[in-house]
Motif scaffolding. Sequence first.
Motif, short mmCIF file in Angstrom:
data_model
loop_
_atom_site.label_atom_id
_atom_site.label_comp_id
_atom_site.label_asym_id
_atom_site.label_seq_id
_atom_site.Cartn_x
_atom_site.Cartn_y
_atom_site.Cartn_z
N GLN A 77 -13.02 -1.85 4.48
CA GLN A 77 -11.49 -1.71 4.45
C GLN A 77 -10.44 -1.10 4.14
N ASN A 78 -11.26 -1.10 2.38
CA ASN A 78 -10.05 0.33 1.86
C ASN A 78 -10.87 1.78 2.58
N SER A 79 -11.43 2.52 3.35
CA SER A 79 -11.39 3.51 4.07
C SER A 79 -10.74 3.17 4.97
N PHE A 80 -10.21 1.84 5.66
CA PHE A 80 -9.26 1.92 6.27
C PHE A 80 -8.09 1.95 6.48
N VAL A 81 -7.10 1.18 4.90
CA VAL A 81 -6.24 1.50 4.12
C VAL A 81 -6.20 2.76 3.66
N LEU A 82 -7.31 3.70 3.10
CA LEU A 82 -6.48 5.17 2.61
C LEU A 82 -6.41 5.78 4.30
N MET A 83 -7.54 5.69 5.29
CA MET A 83 -7.07 6.33 6.10
C MET A 83 -5.40 6.56 6.86
N LYS A 84 -5.47 4.76 6.95
CA LYS A 84 -4.44 4.96 7.39
C LYS A 84 -2.61 5.42 7.09
N TRP A 85 -3.24 5.20 5.61
CA TRP A 85 -2.63 6.43 4.55
C TRP A 85 -1.68 7.45 5.12
N ARG B 94 -1.43 -6.33 0.59
CA ARG B 94 0.93 -5.66 1.01
C ARG B 94 0.76 -4.77 1.66
N ASN B 95 1.30 -5.00 2.56
CA ASN B 95 2.48 -4.10 3.06
C ASN B 95 2.67 -2.31 2.76
N ILE B 96 1.82 -1.37 3.10
CA ILE B 96 2.78 -0.27 1.87
C ILE B 96 3.85 0.53 3.00
N PHE B 97 4.05 -0.18 4.08
CA PHE B 97 5.17 0.13 4.80
C PHE B 97 6.60 -0.48 4.75
N LYS B 98 6.45 -0.81 4.12
CA LYS B 98 7.87 -1.90 4.14
C LYS B 98 8.87 -1.20 2.72
N THR B 99 9.81 -0.93 2.89
CA THR B 99 10.88 -0.57 1.90
C THR B 99 11.70 -1.59 0.91
N ARG B 100 11.52 -1.52 0.08
CA ARG B 100 11.66 -2.08 -0.94
C ARG B 100 13.31 -1.62 -1.37
N SER B 101 13.78 -2.56 -2.03
CA SER B 101 15.19 -2.70 -2.62
C SER B 101 15.69 -1.72 -3.59
N GLN B 102 14.80 -1.55 -4.61
CA GLN B 102 15.11 -0.63 -5.49
C GLN B 102 14.60 0.61 -5.13
N ARG B 103 13.89 1.14 -3.71
CA ARG B 103 13.76 2.63 -3.59
C ARG B 103 14.43 3.11 -2.18
N SER B 104 15.98 2.31 -1.84
CA SER B 104 16.46 2.11 -0.44
C SER B 104 17.41 3.56 -0.49
N ASP B 105 17.22 4.52 -1.85
CA ASP B 105 18.29 5.37 -1.89
C ASP B 105 17.20 6.68 -1.60
N SER C 188 4.93 10.79 8.09
CA SER C 188 6.20 9.84 8.33
C SER C 188 7.49 9.89 7.69
N PRO C 189 8.56 9.04 8.47
CA PRO C 189 9.72 9.29 7.55
C PRO C 189 9.31 8.66 6.54
N GLU C 190 8.03 7.74 5.58
CA GLU C 190 7.93 6.92 4.79
C GLU C 190 7.70 8.33 3.77
N LEU C 191 7.54 9.46 3.66
CA LEU C 191 6.99 10.61 2.96
C LEU C 191 7.30 11.82 3.60
N ARG D 90 14.36 6.28 0.87
CA ARG D 90 13.83 6.24 1.93
C ARG D 90 14.73 5.22 2.52
N SER D 91 13.88 4.95 4.18
CA SER D 91 14.60 4.60 4.57
C SER D 91 13.29 3.95 6.05
N PRO D 92 13.57 2.88 6.29
CA PRO D 92 12.23 2.19 7.49
C PRO D 92 12.17 3.61 8.07
N LEU D 93 10.89 3.36 8.99
CA LEU D 93 10.15 4.35 9.89
C LEU D 93 10.79 3.87 11.11
N ILE D 94 11.20 3.13 11.68
CA ILE D 94 11.40 2.77 12.88
C ILE D 94 13.01 2.87 12.97
#
Length: 547
Positions: free
Chosen positions: A179-187, A2-13, A194-197, A15-19
């Motif tokens: 794989q999880n090391s990469f996931v954690l570091m990317k986050w 699952r892509n953690i960077f995507k904005t779901r509709s229920q939290r659009s209020d 980022s604008p995600e947080l 957060r906004s997409p990064l780009i």
Amino acid sequence: MRNIFKTRSQRSDIRSPLIENNNNNNIQENEQNAYEQAATGFNNPVAQDAFNIQEEQSLRSEGPISLPDLAELLCVAPDVNTASDRSCCSMGPEPNSRQQSIVGLIQRSVHQHIPEPPADVDTELQQHLLNVQESVCKELVKLGPLLESRGLMGLLIDCYHRETFRHLNGLLQNISSSQNSFVLMKWVLHTYLSPELLSHPDLQKMDLMKKVDFLLFTEWVEKAKAKLLENVQEEVRGQLDIIMHIKRGDEADDELHVDTIQCIEAMPTEALKISPKLSDHVQKFCLQELFWFLERYTDKQAEILEKMAKMDKPEMKHFFQTLNNCKKLKLHVLTKAKGNLLNETVFKLENMEAFTLKLLMEIVADIAESHLKKYFRSENKEFFFLVDAVKGHFSELSHFQEIQKSVMDEVYKLIAHSYLKHLIQRSQRKLERGWSRDVGKQVWDDATLLHDIISNIVPGVRQWNTMLLEIKELVDCKSLDMLELTVGKMYKECPTWSEDLELLPSLLRWNGLYRWQVTEVLKVLEVLDGYEPRPRSASWYSCLPCC
């Protein structure tokens, strides 16, 4: 995954997409350079008495907030144990009771809104990080305007920042895969800043990036890098071990270098999505594991090929597979490794190539000796049997095109040289009697057949039979002057001159010259450009024809 960077509709209020929202140059730089900044450290302008600053700001804004009102705002109970040992906010050296109470309320709120780690971190990490991101961002956006006006936003973000990295440290200790090391570091390096947080559009006016302690960020990145490299080393070693011991079919053996390169490239490629510098670190570890893999691989292959070489009919494909694997791995290493690691790895691969080629040439030499001995003793009057045996061993390996061409070059030279050695060990008189024809013409025909057969196997092969083709002209010479001219021509035109030079005196003696005449011919060669005479030894005459 699952892509953690995507904005779901229920939290659009919240957060906004990064780009779409990344219009701030400072935010963009934070995302792109986070790893490099973490590696070199940050200057922290607020690693000081955060609470006193916030209190001072609050007096200049809406005034101090009462503890019950603050508790209600934070949605926590007002009765806070101020003696908590787990403070996640920075305070002055001597905080008073009110300060401790405010910090305790904020701390309780932070603890309440950061989700507990999942029972199985390895399988649920990405979803958990998404939950943390949503929860923290929602609280910061909700509380930001309210606490900012009262001068407490810096305290809130400081507490969230510290507690988040305490939480991340716990996650880091419980992950067991690269794989999880990469996931954690990317986050941390991409999403957290980022604008995600922290750089959410609704928080930009508060400039939260100036309110966080980047030293915590730096220290955590170093710990995460160490954990990542530990996981990478263990996993690559295990995968290479599987590649080493897997039972392969003939076709699969051809792909060993493909599997190996894919294995050692996967991790650096993934790390490159985070940072080129991190990718370099990961690649160095992978190449070191490749070196130890090659230690085991070359030892194992040497043992296998030695046993095969002793068989009556060894399978040439196994030797070609080894040569091909070594060549492809060497080409890859040359583009990736540096320094001593590069030199040691290339040295090991080239040694294996040389060893494999040596075994191949020993096999060919045995085949050539067996056939040539019979051929020149008139037990078998067909030279064709030798070249046909060579064709049978090497003609079905065209899918190793480059390897086949280089090997057949050596095979061609070896057979031509062996032919010349056997030729001068048998007198012309006996050869004519055995072959029932002109010796010079027979040698010419044999040399032509040899070239034709090998050219069919590897089109465009260099002509290594020139010395044999010149035998006819040598035999036909009627004077010493003509002989000198012919030998000079052989020197200029024969690509195998350096290998065949030691046989020249014996060849001249085989052609009927006296020893003093051989000496005269060799003196003529000394005036030619580039000629380098070899020291005379008894071996010069060890191949004289039998009488």
